[in-house]
Scaffold this active site. Structure first.
Site, PDB file in Angstrom:
ATOM      1  N   SER A 155       6.554  -2.687   6.556  1.00  0.00           N
ATOM      2  CA  SER A 155       7.169  -1.413   6.936  1.00  0.00           C
ATOM      3  C   SER A 155       6.999  -1.159   8.433  1.00  0.00           C
ATOM      4  CB  SER A 155       6.533  -0.268   6.141  1.00  0.00           C
ATOM      5  OG  SER A 155       5.180  -0.136   6.513  1.00  0.00           O
TER       6      SER A 155
ATOM      7  N   CYS B  46     -27.379  -7.169   3.207  1.00  0.00           N
ATOM      8  CA  CYS B  46     -27.932  -8.405   3.772  1.00  0.00           C
ATOM      9  C   CYS B  46     -29.468  -8.358   3.719  1.00  0.00           C
ATOM     10  CB  CYS B  46     -27.452  -8.464   5.220  1.00  0.00           C
ATOM     11  SG  CYS B  46     -27.921  -9.908   6.138  1.00  0.00           S
TER      12      CYS B  46
ATOM     13  N   PHE C  64       0.802  -1.222   0.000  1.00  0.00           N
ATOM     14  CA  PHE C  64       0.000   0.000   0.000  1.00  0.00           C
ATOM     15  C   PHE C  64       0.836   1.274   0.000  1.00  0.00           C
ATOM     16  CE2 PHE C  64      -4.211  -1.696   2.052  1.00  0.00           C
ATOM     17  CZ  PHE C  64      -4.457  -2.392   0.882  1.00  0.00           C
ATOM     18  N   ARG C  65       2.032   1.186   0.643  1.00  0.00           N
ATOM     19  CA  ARG C  65       2.749   2.440   0.884  1.00  0.00           C
ATOM     20  C   ARG C  65       3.849   2.740  -0.134  1.00  0.00           C
ATOM     21  NH1 ARG C  65       1.561   0.652   5.943  1.00  0.00           N
ATOM     22  NH2 ARG C  65       0.277   2.063   7.160  1.00  0.00           N
TER      23      ARG C  65
ATOM     24  N   CYS D  86     -31.321  -8.523   6.143  1.00  0.00           N
ATOM     25  CA  CYS D  86     -31.774  -7.704   7.291  1.00  0.00           C
ATOM     26  C   CYS D  86     -31.652  -6.213   6.988  1.00  0.00           C
ATOM     27  CB  CYS D  86     -30.992  -8.063   8.553  1.00  0.00           C
ATOM     28  SG  CYS D  86     -29.365  -7.289   8.659  1.00  0.00           S
TER      29      CYS D  86
ATOM     30  N   CYS E 166     -26.352  -7.901  11.509  1.00  0.00           N
ATOM     31  CA  CYS E 166     -26.694  -9.213  12.094  1.00  0.00           C
ATOM     32  C   CYS E 166     -25.519 -10.177  12.096  1.00  0.00           C
ATOM     33  CB  CYS E 166     -27.892  -9.826  11.374  1.00  0.00           C
ATOM     34  SG  CYS E 166     -27.499 -10.448   9.719  1.00  0.00           S
TER      35      CYS E 166
ATOM     36  N   HIS F  49      -5.353  -8.392  10.569  1.00  0.00           N
ATOM     37  CA  HIS F  49      -6.269  -7.428   9.953  1.00  0.00           C
ATOM     38  C   HIS F  49      -7.441  -8.098   9.247  1.00  0.00           C
ATOM     39  CE1 HIS F  49      -2.586  -4.540   9.908  1.00  0.00           C
ATOM     40  NE2 HIS F  49      -3.086  -4.730  11.098  1.00  0.00           N
TER      41      HIS F  49
ATOM     42  N   CYS G 204     -22.405  -9.157   7.415  1.00  0.00           N
ATOM     43  CA  CYS G 204     -23.335  -8.042   7.577  1.00  0.00           C
ATOM     44  C   CYS G 204     -22.932  -7.276   8.835  1.00  0.00           C
ATOM     45  CB  CYS G 204     -24.760  -8.590   7.736  1.00  0.00           C
ATOM     46  SG  CYS G 204     -25.922  -7.324   8.289  1.00  0.00           S
TER      47      CYS G 204
HETATM   48  P1  NAD Z   1       3.558  -1.736   3.779  1.00  0.00           P
HETATM   49  O1  NAD Z   1       3.042  -1.455   2.410  1.00  0.00           O
HETATM   50  O2  NAD Z   1       3.509  -0.639   4.769  1.00  0.00           O
HETATM   51  O3  NAD Z   1       5.087  -2.228   3.684  1.00  0.00           O
HETATM   52  C1  NAD Z   1       5.474  -3.259   2.826  1.00  0.00           C
HETATM   53  C2  NAD Z   1       6.991  -3.444   2.945  1.00  0.00           C
HETATM   54  O4  NAD Z   1       7.344  -4.545   2.129  1.00  0.00           O
HETATM   55  C3  NAD Z   1       7.782  -2.230   2.474  1.00  0.00           C
HETATM   56  O5  NAD Z   1       8.723  -1.855   3.468  1.00  0.00           O
HETATM   57  C4  NAD Z   1       8.483  -2.734   1.193  1.00  0.00           C
HETATM   58  O6  NAD Z   1       9.788  -2.247   1.066  1.00  0.00           O
HETATM   59  C5  NAD Z   1       8.529  -4.230   1.438  1.00  0.00           C
HETATM   60  N1  NAD Z   1       8.521  -5.035   0.202  1.00  0.00           N
HETATM   61  C6  NAD Z   1       7.920  -4.769  -0.978  1.00  0.00           C
HETATM   62  N2  NAD Z   1       8.135  -5.768  -1.851  1.00  0.00           N
HETATM   63  C7  NAD Z   1       8.902  -6.692  -1.197  1.00  0.00           C
HETATM   64  C8  NAD Z   1       9.455  -7.953  -1.578  1.00  0.00           C
HETATM   65  N3  NAD Z   1       9.262  -8.477  -2.793  1.00  0.00           N
HETATM   66  N4  NAD Z   1      10.185  -8.627  -0.646  1.00  0.00           N
HETATM   67  C9  NAD Z   1      10.394  -8.104   0.592  1.00  0.00           C
HETATM   68  N5  NAD Z   1       9.899  -6.909   0.982  1.00  0.00           N
HETATM   69  C10 NAD Z   1       9.153  -6.217   0.105  1.00  0.00           C
HETATM   70  O7  NAD Z   1       2.814  -3.046   4.270  1.00  0.00           O
HETATM   71  P2  NAD Z   1       2.452  -3.522   5.747  1.00  0.00           P
HETATM   72  O8  NAD Z   1       3.565  -3.205   6.676  1.00  0.00           O
HETATM   73  O9  NAD Z   1       1.968  -4.925   5.625  1.00  0.00           O
HETATM   74  O10 NAD Z   1       1.207  -2.613   6.165  1.00  0.00           O
HETATM   75  C11 NAD Z   1       0.214  -2.305   5.204  1.00  0.00           C
HETATM   76  C12 NAD Z   1      -1.206  -2.654   5.547  1.00  0.00           C
HETATM   77  O11 NAD Z   1      -1.891  -2.870   4.328  1.00  0.00           O
HETATM   78  C13 NAD Z   1      -1.387  -3.900   6.330  1.00  0.00           C
HETATM   79  O12 NAD Z   1      -2.300  -3.571   7.292  1.00  0.00           O
HETATM   80  C14 NAD Z   1      -2.044  -4.931   5.386  1.00  0.00           C
HETATM   81  O13 NAD Z   1      -3.209  -5.440   5.996  1.00  0.00           O
HETATM   82  C15 NAD Z   1      -2.527  -4.128   4.230  1.00  0.00           C
HETATM   83  N6  NAD Z   1      -2.198  -4.721   2.912  1.00  0.00           N
HETATM   84  C16 NAD Z   1      -2.382  -6.057   2.681  1.00  0.00           C
HETATM   85  C17 NAD Z   1      -2.060  -6.583   1.452  1.00  0.00           C
HETATM   86  C18 NAD Z   1      -2.255  -8.065   1.217  1.00  0.00           C
HETATM   87  O14 NAD Z   1      -3.090  -8.683   1.877  1.00  0.00           O
HETATM   88  N7  NAD Z   1      -1.486  -8.656   0.301  1.00  0.00           N
HETATM   89  C19 NAD Z   1      -1.568  -5.775   0.427  1.00  0.00           C
HETATM   90  C20 NAD Z   1      -1.400  -4.410   0.683  1.00  0.00           C
HETATM   91  C21 NAD Z   1      -1.718  -3.905   1.942  1.00  0.00           C
END
Ligand code: NAD
Length: 263
Positions: free
Chosen positions: A206, A165, A36-37, A167, A131, A120, A128
């Site tokens: 991260s 839903c 995401f970041r 409901c 309910c 998460h 829903c």
């Molecule tokens: P984040 O996006 O904050 O950080 C991801 C980290 O992974 C970064 O530091 C990045 O440098 C590193 N990264 C990217 N590609 C990589 C690779 N191939 N190998 C090793 N490292 C790699 O993600 P976060 O800390 O998990 O927090 C983000 C939130 O977003 C979480 O709450 C999560 O639930 C959610 N999210 C989930 C998914 C999923 O389910 N696949 C995807 C995106 C975000």
């Protein structure tokens, strides 16, 4: 890849009796789900305080759906990559006690890991909000994917086509939004695992979100070691005993090869 440092980690793993992994979005990047970041990630395009807010969802779910449809499509197509499979192999070898993940994609389970704590929540089921009746997300996804996204969001803004839903309550994938309570049982189990392990393998996160960000401190506080595999450095570099900056899908399978070669 620094093979002698990886060999040191393999040796540390052999000596450990209780290894746990904490994973984040980075482990699923090679499966086609961007984190995401990082640049271009969902949260650089959608403000999470609006699009991933529980109170906003209750008021008008169209914002959540506008962002989440993209994630749902990616998860729908994603398959486990070598990093997920390597952790499943470590469990199979009797070396890994469990995976604590921040991910909602279910890819650890798809790879064969049996003990997974999803901090998460999960996208696999939806409920829903009134309910609590549960639905497979696939049912909702099939309906949602039958629209063109812009057209669907226009309809949702007018209060139409929002998954609901019988409901009358809105249906929401079981992913935890900002302002929503996470499962107490999962949070307690994760804390217990992180506190009691002698090696925490932190992969692809991260560490900007709680409670995941605090779990490595619980390990350290109780005398455990930390191994960190991530594409870029974070604060964890300072306290980790083993640090590998690189791709989890390359480093973890290599680690498993070393462990297999040593047996
Ligand atoms: P984040 O996006 O904050 O950080 C991801 C980290 O992974 C970064 O530091 C990045 O440098 C590193 N990264 C990217 N590609 C990589 C690779 N191939 N190998 C090793 N490292 C790699 O993600 P976060 O800390 O998990 O927090 C983000 C939130 O977003 C979480 O709450 C999560 O639930 C959610 N999210 C989930 C998914 C999923 O389910 N696949 C995807 C995106 C975000």
């Amino acid at each position: 890849m620094d093979t002698s440092s990886l060999q040191n980690l393999a040796t540390a793993i052999k000596k450990s009796s209780r290894i746990v992994s904490l994973t984040g979005a980075g482990i699923s990047v090679a499966s086609g789900i961007p984190d995401f970041r990082s640049e271009g990630g969902l949260w650089t395009r959608y403000d999470p305080s609006l699009y991933a807010s529980y109170s906003k969802f209750v008021e008008d779910p169209s914002y959540f759906w506008e962002m989440h449809i993209e994630t749902m499509r990616l998860i729908d197509r994603a398959r486990p990559n070598p990093a997920h499979r390597a952790l499943a192999d470590l469990e199979e070898l009797g070396l890994l006690k469990g995976v604590i993940t921040q991910n909602i994609d279910g890819l650890h389970q798809d790879a064969g890991t049996s003990t997974v704590y999803e901090l998460h929540g999960t996208n696999k089921t939806s409920s829903c909000i009134i309910c609590r009746r549960q639905y497979p997300t696939k049912e909702i996804a099939d309906h949602i994917f039958s629209f063109q996204k812009e057209d669907l969001i226009r309809k949702m803004r007018r209060g139409n086509e929002i998954p609901a839903c019988d409901c009358g309550g809105w249906i929401k994938p079981d992913v935890i939004l900002f302002g929503e309570k996470m499962s107490h049982e999962v949070a307690v189990a994760a804390q217990e695992l992180a506190s009691s392990c002698d090696l925490l393998l932190v992969v692809g996160t991260s560490l900007q979100v709680q409670p995941a960000a605090s779990l490595p401190f619980a390990t350290k506080h109780n005398g455990g070691a930390i191994a960190f595999i991530n594409r870029e450095p974070t604060f964890l570099n300072r306290i980790a005993d083993h640090v590998f900056l690189g791709k989890a899908e390359e480093i973890l399978p290599e680690l498993v090869n070393m462990l297999n070669a040593a047996t």
